[in-house]
Write a protein that holds these residues in place. Structure first.
Motif, PDB file in Angstrom:
ATOM      1  N   ASP A  44       4.208  -3.017  -0.607  1.00 44.49           N
ATOM      2  CA  ASP A  44       4.072  -2.276  -0.070  1.00 44.49           C
ATOM      3  C   ASP A  44       3.910  -2.655   1.498  1.00 44.49           C
ATOM      4  N   ARG A  45       3.322  -3.162   1.757  1.00 45.55           N
ATOM      5  CA  ARG A  45       2.262  -3.920   3.079  1.00 45.55           C
ATOM      6  C   ARG A  45       3.294  -5.728   3.409  1.00 45.55           C
ATOM      7  N   LYS A  46       4.217  -5.837   2.297  1.00 48.05           N
ATOM      8  CA  LYS A  46       4.561  -7.122   2.996  1.00 48.05           C
ATOM      9  C   LYS A  46       3.687  -8.184   3.297  1.00 48.05           C
ATOM     10  N   LEU A  47       2.680  -8.601   2.096  1.00 52.30           N
ATOM     11  CA  LEU A  47       1.795  -9.615   1.962  1.00 52.30           C
ATOM     12  C   LEU A  47       2.399 -10.802   1.070  1.00 52.30           C
ATOM     13  N   SER A  48       1.275 -12.349   1.276  1.00 54.12           N
ATOM     14  CA  SER A  48       1.528 -12.866   0.215  1.00 54.12           C
ATOM     15  C   SER A  48       0.132 -12.431  -0.614  1.00 54.12           C
ATOM     16  N   ARG A  49      -0.136 -12.559  -1.918  1.00 53.51           N
ATOM     17  CA  ARG A  49       0.078 -12.853  -2.809  1.00 53.51           C
ATOM     18  C   ARG A  49      -1.910 -13.070  -2.465  1.00 53.51           C
ATOM     19  N   LYS A  50      -2.016 -13.858  -1.929  1.00 57.43           N
ATOM     20  CA  LYS A  50      -3.894 -13.708  -1.655  1.00 57.43           C
ATOM     21  C   LYS A  50      -3.886 -12.755  -0.417  1.00 57.43           C
ATOM     22  N   GLU A  51      -3.182 -12.821   0.062  1.00 53.98           N
ATOM     23  CA  GLU A  51      -3.585 -11.999   1.502  1.00 53.98           C
ATOM     24  C   GLU A  51      -3.918 -10.467   0.436  1.00 53.98           C
ATOM     25  N   ALA A  52      -2.636  -9.446  -0.393  1.00 55.24           N
ATOM     26  CA  ALA A  52      -2.575  -8.238  -1.193  1.00 55.24           C
ATOM     27  C   ALA A  52      -4.190  -8.534  -2.158  1.00 55.24           C
ATOM     28  N   GLU A  53      -4.560  -9.438  -3.275  1.00 57.41           N
ATOM     29  CA  GLU A  53      -6.076  -9.845  -3.566  1.00 57.41           C
ATOM     30  C   GLU A  53      -6.498  -9.473  -2.934  1.00 57.41           C
ATOM     31  N   GLU A  54      -6.733 -10.071  -1.261  1.00 53.41           N
ATOM     32  CA  GLU A  54      -7.805  -9.584  -0.317  1.00 53.41           C
ATOM     33  C   GLU A  54      -7.979  -8.452   0.198  1.00 53.41           C
ATOM     34  N   VAL A  55      -6.960  -8.021   0.405  1.00 52.36           N
ATOM     35  CA  VAL A  55      -6.762  -6.593   0.488  1.00 52.36           C
ATOM     36  C   VAL A  55      -7.411  -5.277  -0.849  1.00 52.36           C
ATOM     37  N   VAL A  56      -6.743  -5.609  -1.528  1.00 51.62           N
ATOM     38  CA  VAL A  56      -7.313  -4.636  -2.827  1.00 51.62           C
ATOM     39  C   VAL A  56      -9.016  -4.576  -2.502  1.00 51.62           C
ATOM     40  N   ARG A  57      -9.561  -6.390  -3.127  1.00 45.77           N
ATOM     41  CA  ARG A  57     -10.620  -5.621  -3.386  1.00 45.77           C
ATOM     42  C   ARG A  57     -11.952  -5.468  -2.080  1.00 45.77           C
TER      43      ARG A  57
END
Length: 239
Positions: free
Chosen positions: A171-184
Motif C-alpha cells: 500500500d505504501r510502496k515501502l521496502s520490507r524493512k521499512e514496512a516492518e518498522e512502520v507496523v511496529r
C-alpha cells in the motif's frame, strides 16, 4: 475503497444531522442512532473495511436516512474545527507515531496545547459524533471513550504480523524493512496512546463486541459479520 473522505463530506453529514427541519427517519438497522468504533492493528485493513461498511449500511437504510460517515484521519480536522484550533496543529495530533518524549517536550515548551487537553477535546468530539449516530469512528481509543453508550458497537481488527507487513509494503510502496518498522512503530504508538491517556490495553478483547482476524476474513466477510452484529444489537450495557 480506500479513498480518504474529505472534511466537506464530513460536514455534509453533520449538516444533515443538525438540520432541525428534518423529521427522524426509521432505519432498518435496529437502533436509529447506531455507531461503530474500529480499533485496528496497522495493516489490518481498518479504513477499507470502514468505508465498505458505510456503503453497506447506507444501502440498508431507507431513502432519506442520514449518510453513514467514516471518521478516520479526518477526525483531526473535526477536532480542530470543534475547538477552534489552528490547522497547523494537525501534524501534532497523531495517535500512532509520536513518542512520549515528544509529548513531554511539547508540553514543557508550549509547542502546542498540552497533550492532555488535546486528548480531552478529541474525546468530546468523538462522543458528540457517536451520540449523533450513523458514524464509524476509527482509532483514538473511541471504544473506551464511548464505552458507556449502549448504541455503539466496538470492533477490533487484527491480522498476523507477516500479513500486515505485506499489506503495508504494497500500500505504501515501502521496502520490507521499512514496512516492518512502520507496523511496529504505529502499533506501539496506538498502544501507548490508550495506555497513557485511558489506562487501557488496546489488545484487551473484553473492550470489544467483535475481534476479527482479517488474515482469515476478507473485507467483505468482515463487513458482513459487523452488519449482522449491528442487526442483532450491541449487548446490553455496551462493551
Amino acid at each position: 475503497m480506500s479513498k480518504q473522505l474529505t472534511l466537506e463530506q464530513c460536514m455534509a453529514f453533520l449538516n444533515w444531522q443538525w438540520d432541525s427541519n428534518r423529521r427522524p427517519v426509521r432505519s432498518q438497522i435496529p437502533l436509529t442512532k447506531t455507531a461503530v468504533t474500529i480499533s485496528r492493528e496497522t495493516g489490518a485493513g481498518g479504513h477499507a473495511i470502514a468505508v465498505r461498511l458505510a456503503e453497506c449500511l447506507q444501502a440498508l437504510s431507507p431513502k432519506g436516512s442520514p449518510p453513514w460517515t467514516v471518521f478516520d484521519r479526518n477526525l483531526i480536522e473535526q477536532v480542530l474545527e470543534d475547538h477552534h484550533l489552528p490547522a497547523r496543529l494537525a501534524e501534532h495530533l497523531p495517535e500512532d507515531t509520536s513518542s512520549q518524549l515528544d509529548d513531554i517536550l511539547d508540553d514543557l515548551f508550549g509547542l502546542r496545547p498540552d497533550s492532555w487537553t488535546v486528548v480531552q477535546e478529541t474525546a468530546e468530539t468523538i462522543l458528540r459524533l457517536a451520540m449523533l449516530g450513523h458514524v464509524i469512528l476509527i482509532g483514538r481509543a473511541a471504544a473506551v471513550v464511548t464505552a458507556r453508550l449502549p448504541h455503539v458497537l466496538h470492533v477490533r481488527l487484527v491480522a498476523p504480523f507477516e500479513v500486515r507487513v505485506e499489506r503495508v509494503q504494497a500500500d505504501r510502496k515501502l521496502s520490507r524493512k521499512e514496512a516492518e518498522e512502520v507496523v511496529r512503530r504505529e502499533d506501539r504508538g496506538r498502544a501507548r496512546y490508550w495506555k497513557r491517556y485511558y489506562g487501557a490495553d488496546i489488545a484487551d478483547p473484553l473492550l470489544y463486541h467483535l475481534v476479527l482476524n482479517t488474515g482469515r476474513l476478507s473485507c467483505e466477510a468482515a463487513v458482513a459479520v459487523i452488519v449482522q452484529a449491528l442487526r442483532a444489537g450491541p449487548a446490553s450495557g455496551g462493551a
